[in-house]
Design a protein around this motif. Structure first.
Motif, PDB file in Angstrom:
ATOM      1  N   GLN A 150     -37.871  26.028  33.134  1.00 58.01           N
ATOM      2  CA  GLN A 150     -38.418  25.903  34.494  1.00 58.01           C
ATOM      3  C   GLN A 150     -37.539  26.638  35.508  1.00 58.01           C
ATOM      4  O   GLN A 150     -38.049  27.302  36.397  1.00 58.01           O
ATOM      5  CB  GLN A 150     -38.533  24.422  34.900  1.00 58.01           C
ATOM      6  N   ASP A 151     -36.233  26.453  35.380  1.00 59.52           N
ATOM      7  CA  ASP A 151     -35.271  27.058  36.307  1.00 59.52           C
ATOM      8  C   ASP A 151     -34.246  27.813  35.472  1.00 59.52           C
ATOM      9  O   ASP A 151     -33.414  27.216  34.808  1.00 59.52           O
ATOM     10  CB  ASP A 151     -34.604  25.948  37.128  1.00 59.52           C
ATOM     11  N   ARG A 152     -34.296  29.101  35.501  1.00 59.53           N
ATOM     12  CA  ARG A 152     -33.429  29.926  34.658  1.00 59.53           C
ATOM     13  C   ARG A 152     -31.963  29.805  35.052  1.00 59.53           C
ATOM     14  O   ARG A 152     -31.088  30.179  34.293  1.00 59.53           O
ATOM     15  CB  ARG A 152     -33.899  31.380  34.682  1.00 59.53           C
ATOM     16  N   ARG A 153     -31.703  29.264  36.244  1.00 60.51           N
ATOM     17  CA  ARG A 153     -30.306  29.047  36.651  1.00 60.51           C
ATOM     18  C   ARG A 153     -29.706  27.836  35.949  1.00 60.51           C
ATOM     19  O   ARG A 153     -28.500  27.764  35.767  1.00 60.51           O
ATOM     20  CB  ARG A 153     -30.210  28.857  38.168  1.00 60.51           C
ATOM     21  N   ALA A 154     -30.555  26.891  35.597  1.00 56.67           N
ATOM     22  CA  ALA A 154     -30.092  25.702  34.870  1.00 56.67           C
ATOM     23  C   ALA A 154     -29.796  26.103  33.432  1.00 56.67           C
ATOM     24  O   ALA A 154     -30.527  26.885  32.833  1.00 56.67           O
ATOM     25  CB  ALA A 154     -31.160  24.617  34.901  1.00 56.67           C
ATOM     26  N   LYS A 155     -28.717  25.579  32.896  1.00 54.26           N
ATOM     27  CA  LYS A 155     -28.338  25.899  31.522  1.00 54.26           C
ATOM     28  C   LYS A 155     -28.627  24.715  30.610  1.00 54.26           C
ATOM     29  O   LYS A 155     -28.085  23.625  30.787  1.00 54.26           O
ATOM     30  CB  LYS A 155     -26.850  26.258  31.435  1.00 54.26           C
ATOM     31  N   ILE A 156     -29.512  24.958  29.640  1.00 53.42           N
ATOM     32  CA  ILE A 156     -29.829  23.945  28.625  1.00 53.42           C
ATOM     33  C   ILE A 156     -28.797  24.061  27.514  1.00 53.42           C
ATOM     34  O   ILE A 156     -28.440  25.161  27.085  1.00 53.42           O
ATOM     35  CB  ILE A 156     -31.249  24.159  28.074  1.00 53.42           C
ATOM     36  N   VAL A 157     -28.326  22.927  27.042  1.00 51.71           N
ATOM     37  CA  VAL A 157     -27.316  22.895  25.991  1.00 51.71           C
ATOM     38  C   VAL A 157     -27.952  22.342  24.725  1.00 51.71           C
ATOM     39  O   VAL A 157     -28.553  21.268  24.739  1.00 51.71           O
ATOM     40  CB  VAL A 157     -26.109  22.022  26.406  1.00 51.71           C
ATOM     41  N   ILE A 188     -17.853  18.782  32.453  1.00 51.35           N
ATOM     42  CA  ILE A 188     -18.893  19.101  31.471  1.00 51.35           C
ATOM     43  C   ILE A 188     -18.787  20.555  31.055  1.00 51.35           C
ATOM     44  O   ILE A 188     -18.869  20.884  29.867  1.00 51.35           O
ATOM     45  CB  ILE A 188     -20.300  18.792  32.041  1.00 51.35           C
ATOM     46  N   VAL A 189     -18.592  21.437  32.026  1.00 54.40           N
ATOM     47  CA  VAL A 189     -18.473  22.869  31.721  1.00 54.40           C
ATOM     48  C   VAL A 189     -17.312  23.091  30.757  1.00 54.40           C
ATOM     49  O   VAL A 189     -17.444  23.818  29.760  1.00 54.40           O
ATOM     50  CB  VAL A 189     -18.309  23.705  33.006  1.00 54.40           C
ATOM     51  N   ALA A 190     -16.186  22.449  31.014  1.00 53.32           N
ATOM     52  CA  ALA A 190     -15.016  22.617  30.135  1.00 53.32           C
ATOM     53  C   ALA A 190     -15.301  22.090  28.728  1.00 53.32           C
ATOM     54  O   ALA A 190     -14.924  22.721  27.728  1.00 53.32           O
ATOM     55  CB  ALA A 190     -13.801  21.912  30.734  1.00 53.32           C
ATOM     56  N   LEU A 191     -15.973  20.954  28.628  1.00 54.62           N
ATOM     57  CA  LEU A 191     -16.306  20.388  27.318  1.00 54.62           C
ATOM     58  C   LEU A 191     -17.273  21.289  26.563  1.00 54.62           C
ATOM     59  O   LEU A 191     -17.119  21.536  25.362  1.00 54.62           O
ATOM     60  CB  LEU A 191     -16.894  18.983  27.479  1.00 54.62           C
ATOM     61  N   SER A 248     -19.722  12.944  22.931  1.00 52.19           N
ATOM     62  CA  SER A 248     -20.875  12.568  23.752  1.00 52.19           C
ATOM     63  C   SER A 248     -21.702  13.795  24.119  1.00 52.19           C
ATOM     64  O   SER A 248     -22.939  13.751  24.075  1.00 52.19           O
ATOM     65  CB  SER A 248     -20.416  11.855  25.031  1.00 52.19           C
ATOM     66  N   VAL A 249     -21.034  14.888  24.468  1.00 52.63           N
ATOM     67  CA  VAL A 249     -21.746  16.133  24.780  1.00 52.63           C
ATOM     68  C   VAL A 249     -22.464  16.645  23.535  1.00 52.63           C
ATOM     69  O   VAL A 249     -23.632  17.037  23.601  1.00 52.63           O
ATOM     70  CB  VAL A 249     -20.775  17.191  25.350  1.00 52.63           C
ATOM     71  N   LEU A 250     -21.788  16.615  22.400  1.00 52.60           N
ATOM     72  CA  LEU A 250     -22.403  17.066  21.151  1.00 52.60           C
ATOM     73  C   LEU A 250     -23.599  16.185  20.787  1.00 52.60           C
ATOM     74  O   LEU A 250     -24.632  16.680  20.328  1.00 52.60           O
ATOM     75  CB  LEU A 250     -21.363  17.084  20.028  1.00 52.60           C
ATOM     76  N   ALA A 251     -23.484  14.885  21.018  1.00 52.26           N
ATOM     77  CA  ALA A 251     -24.599  13.967  20.738  1.00 52.26           C
ATOM     78  C   ALA A 251     -25.807  14.312  21.607  1.00 52.26           C
ATOM     79  O   ALA A 251     -26.940  14.358  21.112  1.00 52.26           O
ATOM     80  CB  ALA A 251     -24.170  12.525  20.974  1.00 52.26           C
ATOM     81  N   LEU A 252     -25.577  14.570  22.878  1.00 49.68           N
ATOM     82  CA  LEU A 252     -26.690  14.925  23.761  1.00 49.68           C
ATOM     83  C   LEU A 252     -27.278  16.276  23.389  1.00 49.68           C
ATOM     84  O   LEU A 252     -28.497  16.469  23.444  1.00 49.68           O
ATOM     85  CB  LEU A 252     -26.234  14.912  25.226  1.00 49.68           C
ATOM     86  N   ARG A 296     -26.133  19.871  34.163  1.00 50.37           N
ATOM     87  CA  ARG A 296     -26.152  18.913  35.277  1.00 50.37           C
ATOM     88  C   ARG A 296     -26.613  17.530  34.804  1.00 50.37           C
ATOM     89  O   ARG A 296     -26.043  16.510  35.169  1.00 50.37           O
ATOM     90  CB  ARG A 296     -27.057  19.415  36.399  1.00 50.37           C
ATOM     91  N   GLU A 297     -27.659  17.492  33.989  1.00 48.61           N
ATOM     92  CA  GLU A 297     -28.141  16.208  33.465  1.00 48.61           C
ATOM     93  C   GLU A 297     -27.063  15.529  32.631  1.00 48.61           C
ATOM     94  O   GLU A 297     -26.888  14.306  32.703  1.00 48.61           O
ATOM     95  CB  GLU A 297     -29.404  16.413  32.630  1.00 48.61           C
ATOM     96  N   MET A 298     -26.362  16.319  31.824  1.00 52.62           N
ATOM     97  CA  MET A 298     -25.275  15.747  31.016  1.00 52.62           C
ATOM     98  C   MET A 298     -24.196  15.155  31.913  1.00 52.62           C
ATOM     99  O   MET A 298     -23.715  14.046  31.657  1.00 52.62           O
ATOM    100  CB  MET A 298     -24.668  16.808  30.108  1.00 52.62           C
ATOM    101  N   ALA A 299     -23.809  15.885  32.944  1.00 52.72           N
ATOM    102  CA  ALA A 299     -22.766  15.410  33.856  1.00 52.72           C
ATOM    103  C   ALA A 299     -23.182  14.090  34.497  1.00 52.72           C
ATOM    104  O   ALA A 299     -22.397  13.131  34.532  1.00 52.72           O
ATOM    105  CB  ALA A 299     -22.470  16.459  34.926  1.00 52.72           C
ATOM    106  N   GLU A 300     -24.419  14.021  34.968  1.00 59.13           N
ATOM    107  CA  GLU A 300     -24.903  12.792  35.604  1.00 59.13           C
ATOM    108  C   GLU A 300     -24.972  11.647  34.610  1.00 59.13           C
ATOM    109  O   GLU A 300     -24.526  10.537  34.893  1.00 59.13           O
ATOM    110  CB  GLU A 300     -26.270  13.040  36.241  1.00 59.13           C
ATOM    111  N   PHE A 301     -25.529  11.902  33.437  1.00 56.70           N
ATOM    112  CA  PHE A 301     -25.700  10.846  32.431  1.00 56.70           C
ATOM    113  C   PHE A 301     -24.354  10.300  31.953  1.00 56.70           C
ATOM    114  O   PHE A 301     -24.197   9.104  31.752  1.00 56.70           O
ATOM    115  CB  PHE A 301     -26.512  11.370  31.249  1.00 56.70           C
TER     116      PHE A 301
END
Length: 159
Positions: free
Chosen positions: A103-110, A83-86, A56-60, A70-75
């Motif tokens: 937009q927010d450099r603290r957020a990590k895009i995957v 999510i971090v471990a995955l 699911s993480v790979l699909a997203l 964060r978006e992945m965790a919520e979705f």
């Protein structure tokens, strides 16, 4: 000594229990279908060293939508630490990358790597076959209707 729990496939001891009122409960039916589908999915994904959650993480990551952790965790209805471990696991395998958000450099895009995209394409075919097996009792139109209704129940829209 054999018990009714040792019954052969197709002769489920639960057959008589289908008369119980819980067999008409949407939550129970969804959970039961998910459990059966998870077994098939995990078997199909094992050849790619993936399980449902990592798939699911790979699909997203392959969606082109630039999801944040964060978006992945919520979705996916998972705890952020899960999510971090995955993502850590997929990143170690070279299948995904993390980058600071625009937009927010603290957020990590995957996002997926080229290898992650290739693995995903193959795993997706296996997952689709597992889904078809899990829903084999339904026609193509019924599968489409089921997916539409589930999306509507979850998000208020079938889009």
């Amino acid at each position: 000594m054999a018990t009714e729990l040792d019954a052969q496939p197709g002769t489920e001891p639960a057959g008589k229990l289908m008369a119980a009122t819980i067999s008409r409960d949407a939550g129970f039916l969804l959970a039961k279908l998910h459990a059966a589908g998870s077994v098939l999915n995990n078997r199909a994904l094992a050849g790619f060293d993936l399980k449902e959650r990592s798939y699911s993480v790979l699909a997203l990551a392959n969606s082109g939508l630039e999801p944040t952790q964060r978006e992945m965790a919520e979705f996916l209805s998972l705890d952020p630490s899960q999510i971090v471990a995955l993502i850590d696991e997929l990143e170690k395998r070279g299948l995904v990358l993390r980058a600071p958000g625009k937009q927010d450099r603290r957020a990590k895009i995957v996002s997926a790597t080229a290898e992650g995209a290739a693995v995903f394409r193959q795993a997706e075919a296996a997952a689709r076959a597992a889904e078809a097996a899990a829903l084999a009792g339904l026609s193509e139109a019924e599968v489409a209707a089921l997916k539409t209704l589930l999306r509507k129940a979850l998000w208020g829209s079938a889009d």
